[in-house]
Design a protein around this motif. Structure first.
Motif, PDB file in Angstrom:
ATOM      1  N   GLY A   1       0.781  -1.233   0.000  1.00 33.36           N
ATOM      2  CA  GLY A   1       0.000   0.000   0.000  1.00 33.36           C
ATOM      3  C   GLY A   1       0.807   1.274   0.000  1.00 33.36           C
ATOM      4  O   GLY A   1       0.245   2.355  -0.201  1.00 33.36           O
TER       5      GLY A   1
ATOM      6  N   SER B   1      -6.775   6.774   0.460  1.00 29.38           N
ATOM      7  CA  SER B   1      -5.326   6.918   0.354  1.00 29.38           C
ATOM      8  C   SER B   1      -4.953   8.349   0.691  1.00 29.38           C
ATOM      9  O   SER B   1      -5.750   9.278   0.507  1.00 29.38           O
ATOM     10  CB  SER B   1      -4.830   6.555  -1.050  1.00 29.38           C
ATOM     11  OG  SER B   1      -5.316   7.474  -2.006  1.00 29.38           O
TER      12      SER B   1
ATOM     13  N   ASP C   1      -8.732   0.106   1.781  1.00 27.93           N
ATOM     14  CA  ASP C   1      -8.145   0.566   0.519  1.00 27.93           C
ATOM     15  C   ASP C   1      -9.008   1.571  -0.225  1.00 27.93           C
ATOM     16  O   ASP C   1      -8.636   2.043  -1.303  1.00 27.93           O
ATOM     17  CB  ASP C   1      -7.823  -0.618  -0.386  1.00 27.93           C
ATOM     18  CG  ASP C   1      -9.042  -1.465  -0.715  1.00 27.93           C
ATOM     19  OD1 ASP C   1     -10.161  -1.078  -0.323  1.00 27.93           O
ATOM     20  OD2 ASP C   1      -8.866  -2.511  -1.371  1.00 27.93           O
TER      21      ASP C   1
ATOM     22  N   GLN D   1      -1.993   3.711   0.757  1.00 27.97           N
ATOM     23  CA  GLN D   1      -3.354   3.185   0.683  1.00 27.97           C
ATOM     24  C   GLN D   1      -3.433   2.008   1.659  1.00 27.97           C
ATOM     25  O   GLN D   1      -2.940   0.922   1.369  1.00 27.97           O
ATOM     26  CB  GLN D   1      -3.657   2.728  -0.751  1.00 27.97           C
ATOM     27  CG  GLN D   1      -5.099   2.368  -1.008  1.00 27.97           C
ATOM     28  CD  GLN D   1      -5.345   2.100  -2.493  1.00 27.97           C
ATOM     29  OE1 GLN D   1      -4.409   2.044  -3.280  1.00 27.97           O
ATOM     30  NE2 GLN D   1      -6.596   1.929  -2.871  1.00 27.97           N
TER      31      GLN D   1
END
Length: 598
Positions: free
Chosen positions: A466, A517, A514, A509
């Protein structure tokens, strides 16, 4: 992508030079003489072909190449809507549609209206519209046509400040317009063209023809001249009308690939042309009397009589041959030679016509070694003949196109894949070209040679799930040489060129959420010369941007809410224009947009 970019370089700044001004522009690999901006209605994005990214690119240029990609439709029809406000609460709204009409035909169309606000509160409105059609009548064959236009009107112009000595203007309040409302711009930018591409049996053939037009139906520029330390100055305006630049350009590019054991060979042949016609000049200059750089003091628009226009004609044809060889597991080489013929004619009112010609042989060579797993070592050299843009509005030869110049570049570097998600690129470069700047007689002309020598570093990484990191640095030593420097009329540091640039972009993120971000951007620029004799420098500064994206559904449609605070700490600073004029950088500002695909 869209209206956001990430990277050390842009079309206006590649190793300290402008690829746009040099006319090093392509549309999906084919030569394009770009006089006015392409609308977002047709433009999908752009890449800068420079350094190791230019390896294998047909006939690279010393100051880099900007390669535009046009919009494409996917398998399903999509209508994308976007609205919100940009810098200083300037509203916008756009609609774009990607429509696969049949199995081999698709269409992208778009339109939008937007207000743009400058850092001093000057603003204007523009509308943009256009479309891209693609037809694939057979396997390996694609025909593309596009039309792009934007119309702008009532574009107020931020005043340029010229100080009376070696000092910066006093700090003034931003977001407040102190120019003259009637000294504005209006006109349009229009681009259209077509491309045909064939890929079959080791052959790739591309043919493109393009038209680019930029007009300024009404022209106005505000200046504060002879500005004192207390902000008092002489107010001036430069007015004009009917400024037109029209170009036609195109290229036929033929490539042939064949394999011989572990070696893949590539032969290239290109024929390109451009034809540019300019109607420029005829300006009227007026002094509006004394004033203060931080006080709005509107006056009535004066009556003026415009002069006759100057006519510029540029004609250029280029033929090129190239060879490339990729040896699997070892490396690659690329060679190219170009023969170009350049002619420029200027017809100024009351003067005899003048002309200049050049017909050099240009070449490029590059090699890369990839025998070591995960490491590519490269070296390259390039020679070019490039345009220098136009003289600035405050020069005696304002807006006139400048002659083409011979440029050269050598470079070397390493691309190292340290891990699956970690890539490091380092390079050394030396770019040289004639140096244009405002002379003591107020004419924008060649005053010597400028060389940009330095190193560039780029790192992309995904250290944890992420988290994406893009970091880069340019450590450059720009220097001017020539008689003017030896005589002391010109300093060694070229005006406005930044030696050190550091850029960091982080996007996170969270895997557990998710839909959200956050992103952080930090950009540091070192000091820069503010006078041609190097008696004044603009201090270094760092700008921080902070933003977020939230992904959700509007009914069944995916949507993104984007928010960003630019110049988070509200840093104040000055930029220097050609000729030594000053304009301040934007203050802290908040952007918000909502995008959805239906």
């Amino acid at each position: 992508m869209g209206d956001e970019t990430i990277g050390l370089y842009s079309g206006g700044n590649v190793r300290g030079f402008s690829a746009f001004a040099a006319q090093n522009v392509r549309i999906e690999g084919l030569y394009f003489d770009n006089q006015g901006p392409l609308s977002d209605a047709v433009r999908a994005g752009s890449t800068i072909q420079v350094g190791i990214s230019a390896l294998g690119y047909p006939f690279p240029a010393p100051t880099g190449i900007v390669d535009f990609s046009l919009r494409r439709a996917g398998d399903k029809p999509v209508v994308s809507a976007r609205t919100g406000f940009g810098d200083f609460f300037a509203p916008f709204a756009t609609v774009d549609a990607a429509l696969p009409l049949a199995g081999n035909l698709d269409l992208n169309v778009g339109a939008g209206v937007e207000e743009f606000v400058y850092p001093d509160g000057a603003d204007f409105w523009f509308v943009r519209y256009g479309g891209v059609a693609r037809w694939r009548p057979a396997d390996g064959v694609e025909l593309t046509g596009f039309y792009s236009r934007y119309d702008y009107f009532d574009e107020q112009q931020t005043p340029v400040i010229f100080t009376a000595g070696a000092f910066l203007p006093k700090r003034i309040a931003r977001n407040r317009f102190v120019g003259q409302n009637w000294a504005d711009w209006a006109g349009h930018s229009q681009n259209f063209g077509g491309m045909a591409k064939l890929s079959r049996g080791g052959w790739r053939i591309g043919l493109g023809f393009f038209s680019s037009r930029f007009t300024i139906d009404q022209f106005g520029a505000n200046f504060f001249a002879n500005t004192q330390a207390d902000g008092s100055a002489e107010r001036q305006v430069l007015l004009g009308r009917d400024q037109v630049t029209q170009s036609y350009s195109g290229e036929l590019l033929v490539e042939r690939d064949f394999t011989e054991g572990p070696r893949r060979h590539r032969l290239l042949a290109s024929a390109r042309f451009r034809q540019v016609d300019d109607d420029l000049g005829g300006f009227a200059f007026r002094s509006l009397g004394p004033g203060m750089i931080d006080v709005a003091d509107p006056v009535a628009e004066p009556g003026v009589a415009f002069g006759a226009l100057t006519r510029d004609k540029i004609r250029q044809e280029t033929g090129a041959l190239g060879y490339g060889m990729l040896w699997q597991g070892l490396g690659e080489i690329n060679l190219g030679v170009q023969k170009t013929r350049y002619r420029k004619e200027v017809r100024a009112p009351g003067l005899a016509p003048t002309a200049n010609e050049d017909s050099p042989i240009l070449w490029n060579a590059s090699a890369a070694l990839t025998a070591i797993d995960g490491i590519a070592i490269y070296a390259a050299t390039t020679r070019g003949l490039e345009e220098s843009g136009t003289a600035p509005a405050f020069a005696a030869n304002a807006n006139l196109t400048l002659p083409a110049l011979r440029t050269r570049q050598v470079e070397a570097g390493v691309r190292w894949t340290l891990a699956k998600d970690v890539k490091l690129i380092t390079g050394l470069f030396d770019v040289r070209r004639p140096y244009f700047e405002l002379d003591t007689d107020n004419v924008f002309r060649v005053l010597g040679e400028v060389k940009h020598q330095g190193a560039e570093v780029s790192l992309t990484a995904r250290p944890v799930a992420g988290l994406n990191v893009v970091a880069g640095a340019v450590l450059m030593r720009p220097r001017v040489t020539g008689e003017a420097v030896e005589q002391g009329r010109l300093g060694e540091r070229p005006l406005g060129r930044v030696g050190t640039t550091l850029d960091l972009r982080i996007d996170y993120q969270p895997p557990a959420f998710d839909a959200l971000s956050v992103d952080l951007g930090v950009n540091y620029t070192g000091d820069r010369a503010a006078r041609i004799d190097n008696s004044l420098f603009i201090p270094e500064r760092a700008i921080v941007d902070l933003g977020t994206r939230y992904r959700f559904k509007l009914g069944r449609s995916p949507a993104v809410l984007r928010a960003q605070i630019a110049n988070l700490t509200n840093v104040f600073g000055w930029n220097v224009t050609g000729g030594g004029g000053f304009q301040f950088i934007p203050s802290r500002r908040f952007n918000l947009s909502l995008s959805a695909d239906f």
